[in-house]
Design a protein around this motif. Structure first.
Motif, PDB file in Angstrom:
ATOM      1  N   MET A 105       0.824  -1.330  -0.084  1.00 32.01           N
ATOM      2  CA  MET A 105       0.013  -0.009   0.085  1.00 32.01           C
ATOM      3  C   MET A 105       0.819   1.147   0.021  1.00 32.01           C
ATOM      4  SD  MET A 105      -3.551  -0.507   1.635  1.00 32.01           S
ATOM      5  CE  MET A 105      -4.093  -1.402  -0.016  1.00 32.01           C
ATOM      6  N   CYS A 106       0.442   2.530   0.152  1.00 28.82           N
ATOM      7  CA  CYS A 106       1.296   3.704  -0.118  1.00 28.82           C
ATOM      8  C   CYS A 106       2.418   3.746   0.674  1.00 28.82           C
ATOM      9  CB  CYS A 106       0.380   4.805   0.487  1.00 28.82           C
ATOM     10  SG  CYS A 106      -1.264   5.106  -0.058  1.00 28.82           S
ATOM     11  N   GLY A 107       3.597   4.213   0.459  1.00 33.02           N
ATOM     12  CA  GLY A 107       4.725   4.402   0.883  1.00 33.02           C
ATOM     13  C   GLY A 107       5.137   5.694   1.056  1.00 33.02           C
ATOM     14  N   ILE A 108       5.856   5.925   2.279  1.00 31.05           N
ATOM     15  CA  ILE A 108       6.391   7.197   2.545  1.00 31.05           C
ATOM     16  C   ILE A 108       7.944   7.262   2.715  1.00 31.05           C
ATOM     17  CG2 ILE A 108       6.437   9.069   4.505  1.00 31.05           C
ATOM     18  CD1 ILE A 108       3.529   8.923   4.953  1.00 31.05           C
ATOM     19  N   ILE A 109       8.506   8.218   2.120  1.00 26.67           N
ATOM     20  CA  ILE A 109       9.866   8.521   2.566  1.00 26.67           C
ATOM     21  C   ILE A 109      10.144  10.064   2.820  1.00 26.67           C
ATOM     22  CG2 ILE A 109      10.278   8.496   0.175  1.00 26.67           C
ATOM     23  CD1 ILE A 109      13.089   7.173   2.111  1.00 26.67           C
ATOM     24  N   GLY A 110      11.123  10.456   3.618  1.00 30.29           N
ATOM     25  CA  GLY A 110      11.168  11.625   3.912  1.00 30.29           C
ATOM     26  C   GLY A 110      13.039  11.696   4.281  1.00 30.29           C
ATOM     27  N   PHE A 111      13.535  12.941   3.829  1.00 27.47           N
ATOM     28  CA  PHE A 111      14.928  13.081   4.184  1.00 27.47           C
ATOM     29  C   PHE A 111      15.195  14.423   4.594  1.00 27.47           C
ATOM     30  CE2 PHE A 111      19.243  13.815   2.354  1.00 27.47           C
ATOM     31  CZ  PHE A 111      19.889  13.103   3.307  1.00 27.47           C
ATOM     32  N   ILE A 162      17.759  10.620  -3.248  1.00 23.14           N
ATOM     33  CA  ILE A 162      17.668   9.420  -2.098  1.00 23.14           C
ATOM     34  C   ILE A 162      16.049   9.282  -2.085  1.00 23.14           C
ATOM     35  CG2 ILE A 162      17.412   9.481   0.212  1.00 23.14           C
ATOM     36  CD1 ILE A 162      20.165  11.121   0.000  1.00 23.14           C
ATOM     37  N   LEU A 163      15.210  10.025  -2.099  1.00 27.16           N
ATOM     38  CA  LEU A 163      13.794   9.982  -2.213  1.00 27.16           C
ATOM     39  C   LEU A 163      13.303   8.748  -3.210  1.00 27.16           C
ATOM     40  CD1 LEU A 163      12.461  13.480  -1.814  1.00 27.16           C
ATOM     41  CD2 LEU A 163      12.886  11.980   0.098  1.00 27.16           C
ATOM     42  N   GLY A 207       5.248  10.537  -6.349  1.00 25.02           N
ATOM     43  CA  GLY A 207       5.585  12.062  -6.311  1.00 25.02           C
ATOM     44  C   GLY A 207       6.666  12.465  -5.176  1.00 25.02           C
ATOM     45  N   ILE A 208       7.215  13.572  -5.458  1.00 27.79           N
ATOM     46  CA  ILE A 208       8.241  14.095  -4.502  1.00 27.79           C
ATOM     47  C   ILE A 208       8.231  15.394  -4.301  1.00 27.79           C
ATOM     48  CG2 ILE A 208      10.015  12.192  -4.476  1.00 27.79           C
ATOM     49  CD1 ILE A 208      11.486  13.594  -6.387  1.00 27.79           C
ATOM     50  N   ALA A 209       8.316  16.185  -3.107  1.00 28.59           N
ATOM     51  CA  ALA A 209       8.742  17.215  -2.796  1.00 28.59           C
ATOM     52  C   ALA A 209       9.849  17.700  -2.411  1.00 28.59           C
ATOM     53  CB  ALA A 209       7.295  17.885  -1.896  1.00 28.59           C
ATOM     54  N   VAL A 210      10.637  18.653  -2.912  1.00 29.56           N
ATOM     55  CA  VAL A 210      11.888  19.064  -2.291  1.00 29.56           C
ATOM     56  C   VAL A 210      11.803  20.599  -1.831  1.00 29.56           C
ATOM     57  CG1 VAL A 210      14.453  19.157  -2.575  1.00 29.56           C
ATOM     58  CG2 VAL A 210      12.959  17.091  -3.377  1.00 29.56           C
ATOM     59  N   ARG A 211      12.501  21.218  -0.767  1.00 31.79           N
ATOM     60  CA  ARG A 211      12.794  22.536  -0.690  1.00 31.79           C
ATOM     61  C   ARG A 211      14.059  22.938  -0.940  1.00 31.79           C
ATOM     62  NH1 ARG A 211      14.743  26.075   2.310  1.00 31.79           N
ATOM     63  NH2 ARG A 211      13.634  27.821   3.039  1.00 31.79           N
ATOM     64  N   GLY A 264       8.612  12.085  -0.179  1.00 29.98           N
ATOM     65  CA  GLY A 264       8.250  11.457  -1.268  1.00 29.98           C
ATOM     66  C   GLY A 264       7.121  10.254  -0.874  1.00 29.98           C
ATOM     67  N   HIS A 265       6.524   9.799  -2.130  1.00 28.30           N
ATOM     68  CA  HIS A 265       5.395   9.118  -1.556  1.00 28.30           C
ATOM     69  C   HIS A 265       4.930   8.182  -2.889  1.00 28.30           C
ATOM     70  CE1 HIS A 265       0.876   8.321  -1.033  1.00 28.30           C
ATOM     71  NE2 HIS A 265       1.251   8.520   0.210  1.00 28.30           N
ATOM     72  N   THR A 266       4.610   6.835  -2.693  1.00 28.94           N
ATOM     73  CA  THR A 266       3.856   6.068  -3.778  1.00 28.94           C
ATOM     74  C   THR A 266       2.525   6.168  -3.361  1.00 28.94           C
ATOM     75  OG1 THR A 266       4.899   4.140  -2.474  1.00 28.94           O
ATOM     76  CG2 THR A 266       5.866   5.019  -4.693  1.00 28.94           C
TER      77      THR A 266
END
Ligand code: M6R
Length: 612
Positions: free
Chosen positions: A1-7, A16-17, A33-37, A72-74
């Motif tokens: 099911m959905c997967g979360i990663i954060g760095f 890395i994400l 998707g990914i979001a980077v600042r 990041g997320h699937t």
């Protein structure tokens, strides 16, 4: 099911994400998707429907997104169809806050309407976007992200794991969890959040399992964890003890095949430490003889293949323990007003330890006073932590969606527990006890021997792969095993398939048998072999093509009737499904291969099902 990663770290986050998401692909998803600042570009978000490769191509492997902080997320769609817009991360209206979410927010419509009355515009159909917008709403009130997160968590109902970044906070990401797994990883070049350890194992083995209600602030230098009242917490660190190669294909074409081949070793690891001086030793279980003697009823609760392990165990345990054993699907048990009290032992079986239905059923059983014993593969998972007792199947990480080695280790572990309880109750003869233990220790060798000839099964798969409907029939343990064989086949090859207790055929199903219908006849259960054979004759008489699975002892008899026969080694009858299931796994694998299916990631399915 959905997967979360954060760095949050000192390296570019996007690659890395993407790497972390790739390692969680096995969980099942339909967009990513990914979001980077970054200091100069603020929040940059990229999302895409379909395989992760699409996102990777879109961002040139992450090179397009600059910044050392990101999430990041699937996504495995629940609210709203799988498309670019519904994919995560979701960004609040002013573009300042990005959020990834696993789980379901039950009161999202009510909150959405309230925000809409304040003029907030929504772009997606998801419950998750509502949380991003609510966060912005509260952040605008208090101008403190941690405080805003606290306010949001008090307002929402449902299950969640969140990863959040905000353009005002250049170094910190915030994580929170309730009923959806989230771990914190402590690395050299930064710190991580992830849905499971496979995503971060390449970078760190030092992890902390977040508990329900906890909030974490993750920066490149530190991770601070708080309870729901924002009191700081000291968390216990765990070291992941398996190697990164265990979660890689290692030269095999598919994880599923690799995991089928790993079964002898996985069984050895699960069984060996639990047999000492000819006796079953369950060090982690603290049941007294008095407690066991007072057990009036046993429930086994699980979903999918784990439920099929329960079906085999019901037959075996009732034989060994002479106590009523009821197997229930977790999703049914929890709403059935079950007859459970303090004299009920509830066994829950789960590879992932995160299956929401199983978790909820276990909580319901505990609420009613039952003692719970969990059989789990993933160390530190939610079910493992909440059960009264836990016994781990030492299968190692299982990546393919279709379970194989986890199923096999669950099976032997349940046999061990059955023997242990029967011994305490005095319901098993010593000679029987010894015979089962001896044979159990021979299982890895016998299975390895069978696996050396995997091409035999490949041959049958190439002969039968173009059938559109396949029946599995068998009696008693063979019926329970057929349920698993049928599920394996349908989930990865998309062929319609059903498993029936052979004796039940004449009550309806036999009308579906017509010339050429493929029937997989299971005849490994010695006590009912002759009866099973009568049913094979019945379907043959109606034109079925019969592929049989039997033991060396019954090979000759079976070959006289069946069109094709696969032979597995003999073992003690109680353990026979452990060997009998292997050709069924291989058959499903090769049929799916012939049909060009995406074996490790079958459509619509997820490895760990964390929604109801
Ligand atoms: O992680 P769990 O054992 O709780 O998962 C239960 C089912 O979702 C799982 O066994 C599923 O049926 C598998 N895909 C079967 O191969």
């Amino acid at each position: 099911m959905c997967g979360i990663i954060g760095f949050a770290g000192r390296e570019q986050a996007a690659p890395i994400l993407l790497d972390g998401l790739a390692r969680m692909e096995y969980r099942g998803y339909d967009s990513a998707g990914i979001a980077v600042r970054s200091e100069t570009k603020g929040l940059q978000v990229k999302k895409a429907k379909g395989r992760l490769q699409v996102l990777s191509d879109l961002t040139h492997g992450g090179a397009d997104l600059e910044g050392t902080l990101g999430i990041g997320h699937t996504r495995w769609a629940t609210h709203g169809e799988p498309n670019d817009i519904n994919a995560h991360p979701h960004v609040s209206e002013n573009g300042q806050i990005a959020l990834v979410h696993n789980g379901i927010i039950e009161n999202y419509l009510e909150i959405k309407e309230q925000l809409q009355r304040h003029g907030v515009k929504f772009t997606s159909d998801t419950d998750s976007e509502v949380v991003a917008q609510l966060l912005e709403f509260h952040y605008n009130e208090c101008h403190n992200m941690l405080e805003a997160v606290g306010r949001v968590l008090r307002r929402i109902e449902g299950s969640y794991a969140f990863g959040i970044i905000c353009s005002d906070y250049p170094n910190a990401l915030i994580a929170a969890r309730k009923d959806s797994p989230l771990i914190l990883g402590y690395g050299e070049n930064g710190n991580y959040i992830a849905s499971d350890v496979t995503a971060v194992i390449k970078y760190t083995r030092d992890v902390v399992y977040m508990e329900d209600g906890e909030i974490a602030v993750v920066t490149p230098e530190s991770i601070d964890v708080f309870d729901s009242e924002m009191n700081p917490l000291e968390k216990k660190h765990s070291q992941v003890d398996w190697d990164v190669s265990a979660a890689e294909k290692g030269g095999y074409a598919h994880f599923m095949f690799k995991e089928i081949m790993e079964q002898p070793e996985a069984i050895r690891k699960t069984v060996s430490p639990r047999i000492r001086d000819g006796r079953v030793v369950l060090d982690d279980v603290s049941m007294t003889v008095d407690y066991v003697k007072n057990i009036s009823r046993i429930f086994i609760i699980a979903c999918g293949s784990s439920y099929h392990v329960g079906m085999v165990s019901k037959y075996n345990w009732e034989r060994l323990l002479r106590r009523p054993v009821q197997v229930d699907l977790a999703s049914e048990f929890r709403y059935s007003d079950p007859l459970v009290d303090e004299n009920t032992l509830v066994i829950v079986i789960s590879q992932s330890g995160e299956t929401l239905d199983t978790m909820a059923a276990m909580r319901e059983a505990k609420r009613r006073g039952a003692r719970t014993l969990a059989i789990v593969n993933v160390v530190g998972s939610s079910i493992a932590r909440e059960a009264d007792d836990v016994l781990y199947t030492w299968a190692g990480p299982e990546i393919a969606v279709a379970t194989t080695k986890a199923y096999s280790t669950q099976l032997v572990l349940m046999d061990l527990i059955g023997l242990y309880l029967a011994d305490l109750l005095g319901t098993v003869e010593k000679s029987e006890y010894d015979a089962i233990l001896t044979e159990m220790q021979l299982l890895p060798e016998k299975m390895s021997h069978f696996l050396e000839h995997f091409e035999d099964v490949q041959y049958f798969a190439s002969r039968y792969f173009n059938h559109n409907s396949i029946f599995f029939i068998g009696r008693n343990l063979d019926y329970a095993m057929g349920l698993e064989g049928s599920l394996k086949l349908k989930e990865i090859s998309y062929i319609h398939s059903e498993a029936y207790a052979s004796g039940e055929l004449k009550h309806g199903t036999i009308s579906l048998i017509e010339p050429g219908t493929l029937v997989v006849a299971l005849g490994t259960y010695a006590a009912l072999f002759d009866k099973a054979m009568s049913n094979v004759v019945e379907v043959k008489a109606r034109g079925a093509e019969v592929l049989a699975v039997t033991t060396e002892s019954f090979k000759e008899k079976m070959e006289k009737t069946a069109d094709s026969t696969i032979v597995v080694p003999d073992t003690h009858p109680i353990l026979q499904p452990s060997l009998g299931v292997v050709p069924l796994q291989l058959f499903a694998y090769y049929v799916a291969l012939q049909r060009g299916c995406d074996i490790d990631k079958p459509r619509n399915l997820a490895k760990s099902v964390t929604v109801e």
